[in-house]
Design an enzyme around this catalytic site. Structure first.
Site, PDB file in Angstrom:
ATOM      1  N   GLY A 211      -5.108   1.104  17.829  1.00  0.00           N
ATOM      2  CA  GLY A 211      -4.828   1.722  16.732  1.00  0.00           C
ATOM      3  C   GLY A 211      -3.387   1.730  16.344  1.00  0.00           C
ATOM      4  O   GLY A 211      -2.478   0.887  16.492  1.00  0.00           O
ATOM      5  N   ASN A 212      -2.537   2.546  15.956  1.00  0.00           N
ATOM      6  CA  ASN A 212      -0.993   3.188  15.606  1.00  0.00           C
ATOM      7  C   ASN A 212      -1.041   4.265  15.150  1.00  0.00           C
ATOM      8  O   ASN A 212      -1.665   5.113  15.564  1.00  0.00           O
ATOM      9  CB  ASN A 212      -0.895   1.733  14.411  1.00  0.00           C
ATOM     10  CG  ASN A 212      -2.054   2.870  13.167  1.00  0.00           C
ATOM     11  OD1 ASN A 212      -1.777   3.636  12.574  1.00  0.00           O
ATOM     12  ND2 ASN A 212      -2.620   1.534  11.533  1.00  0.00           N
ATOM     13  N   HIS A 213       0.449   4.953  15.003  1.00  0.00           N
ATOM     14  CA  HIS A 213       0.766   5.586  15.096  1.00  0.00           C
ATOM     15  C   HIS A 213       1.012   6.619  14.015  1.00  0.00           C
ATOM     16  O   HIS A 213       1.248   7.628  13.563  1.00  0.00           O
ATOM     17  CB  HIS A 213       2.109   5.886  15.413  1.00  0.00           C
ATOM     18  CG  HIS A 213       2.632   4.967  16.450  1.00  0.00           C
ATOM     19  ND1 HIS A 213       2.408   6.051  17.848  1.00  0.00           N
ATOM     20  CD2 HIS A 213       3.564   3.567  17.526  1.00  0.00           C
ATOM     21  CE1 HIS A 213       2.115   5.004  18.964  1.00  0.00           C
ATOM     22  NE2 HIS A 213       3.033   4.217  19.100  1.00  0.00           N
ATOM     23  N   SER A 214      -0.067   5.750  12.786  1.00  0.00           N
ATOM     24  CA  SER A 214       0.032   6.621  12.261  1.00  0.00           C
ATOM     25  C   SER A 214      -0.808   8.277  11.642  1.00  0.00           C
ATOM     26  O   SER A 214      -1.667   7.903  12.425  1.00  0.00           O
ATOM     27  CB  SER A 214      -1.006   5.653  10.247  1.00  0.00           C
ATOM     28  OG  SER A 214      -0.910   6.527   9.854  1.00  0.00           O
ATOM     29  N   ALA A 277      -2.153   3.785   6.771  1.00  0.00           N
ATOM     30  CA  ALA A 277      -1.795   2.523   7.935  1.00  0.00           C
ATOM     31  C   ALA A 277      -3.042   1.576   8.038  1.00  0.00           C
ATOM     32  O   ALA A 277      -3.843   2.096   8.862  1.00  0.00           O
ATOM     33  CB  ALA A 277      -0.962   2.637   9.510  1.00  0.00           C
TER      34      ALA A 277
END
Ligand code: C5P
Length: 400
Positions: A211-214, A277
């Protein structure tokens, strides 16, 4: 909050119910959103909550007794004329009956009878009263005349029972008021806006993902702003945020889910705003069972490229993409504007601590296909959404 209701006159009609105290919260939220709020209380409501509370919250004296002086009846007709929306919350069974049968024997029902503004009602009563044939007949009559019902919902009732009749929460009621005023007056009324939000989750196994920080906050703020301007908003999201009232959520997890949802929803869209994102890569294979720690050490996860959603989806709608960059912001954003076939590119520097991921503010630059560069100051994400939608509205206007 924000000024989405700036200058709008909302009359809040409060009837007598154990939920009457929640009307104070509704009045406060409406005021914080910029509305001019005038309150009409039934006598029963004034038994549950004092007019003073509303005077303190709205800065205006509520209307209670129409017979207090000779001019009062006229004053209510004036109030009804000034109203741009009448919200009755809570709406008790007897208030619904009065409205359905055209009585005008208190400040609230008189205003309802005399106004040409949209009437929204948020019922609150015990489930037996809500389900009673008399109340249901009144509901049907009012709905047929165009009165919009906000709830009620099922839940815990003051009697201790659980059932239908609980008033919708104040925040949800105010969201629906904003949506309705948007449809009446907004420059996106009749338009369909699809917004994507959040970081996609690409499964490694049933419990793990890439995943990512969005946080999804930017996309949710755009969805709220578009709703407030009257659009039918579809929010395609992988984020775990509360869904704004009046917005339709399509929940997705992975980039491929998001692509399918975007393609389906864009068939009717006037604009697509890709604030999500999207993970560029996903694990080549998803393990069917949880990978054991012992086996994981020696393992690497092979990645394959995800489809580029915004570049893939085609159609006759305005396309807006985002470029989250850590360096060469404008040059990279300009390249992406062209490569993705977008009409607008929103460039944001994700290294700033007061802008970008997770926070409620953002500082962006909007690039267009004519070479225009519009550098916006630090703004709330909601305000960024509004500025972006100003651009979308003018692009839609140019297309006719
Ligand atoms: O190429 P990059 O990921 O920086 O582009 C960002 C923009 O493209 C965003 O609007 C994002 O939602 C969109 N995007 C997409 N599909 C991908 C990757 C990004 O639609 N696979």
């Amino acid at each position: 909050m924000n000024g989405s209701l700036d200058g709008r006159t909302v009359v809040l009609g409060v009837s007598g119910s154990i939920a009457s105290y929640k009307a104070a919260d509704i009045a406060s939220r409406l005021v914080q959103t910029g509305a001019r709020v005038e309150v009409a209380l039934t006598r029963a409501a004034a038994e549950f909550i004092t007019p003073l509370t509303f005077r303190a919250l709205t800065g205006r004296s509520p209307y209670v007794d129409i017979f207090r002086d000779g001019a009062e009846g006229e004053a209510h007709v004036e109030l009804a004329r000034r109203a741009e929306l009448l919200l009755v919350a809570p709406a008790s069974a007897s208030t619904l009956a009065r409205l359905a049968h055209g009585l005008a024997d208190d400040a609230l029902s008189l205003t309802a009878l005399a106004t040409a503004a949209p009437v929204l009602v948020a019922p609150a009563m015990d489930s037996q009263m809500w389900e009673h044939a008399a109340t249901q007949a009144n509901r049907a009559l009012l709905a047929e005349r165009g009165v919009q019902f906000l709830g009620p919902v099922s839940g815990r009732l003051a009697s201790g029972r659980t059932g239908a009749g609980r008033m919708l929460e104040p925040a949800a009621i105010v969201d629906l008021v904003r949506a309705r005023l948007g449809r009446e007056h907004g420059d996106l009324a009749g338009r369909v806006i699809v917004v994507s939000a959040g970081g996609t989750r690409e499964a490694i196994d049933p419990v793990r993902f890439v995943g990512n920080h969005s946080s999804g906050k930017m996309g949710y703020a755009i969805a709220e702003a578009a709703r407030d301007r009257g659009a039918s908003v579809v929010l395609i999201s992988s984020a775990a945020l509360a869904v704004p009232g009046g917005v339709r959520l399509v929940a997705v997890e992975s980039a491929r889910d998001m692509l399918a949802a975007v393609q389906a929803e864009c068939a009717q869209a006037d604009a697509l705003i890709m604030a999500a994102a999207v993970a560029d890569y996903r694990p080549a294979e998803v393990a069917a069972r949880k990978i054991k720690r012992a086996g994981f050490d020696a393992r690497s996860v092979d990645l394959v490229q995800n489809p580029d959603i915004v570049a893939t989806v085609q159609g006759d709608f305005v396309k807006v993409a985002f470029a989250a960059e850590t360096d060469d912001l404008l040059a990279n954003a300009r390249k992406k504007l062209v490569a993705k076939g977008a009409h607008l590119m929103v460039a944001n520097d994700v290294t700033a601590t007061d802008a970008g991921f997770g926070v409620d503010t953002n500082r962006v630059t909007i690039l267009d296909t004519d070479g225009g560069v519009d550098e916006l100051p630090l703004l709330s994400k909601y305000e960024v959404g509004q500025r972006l939608l100003d651009r979308v509205v003018s692009l839609l206007g140019a297309r006719g």
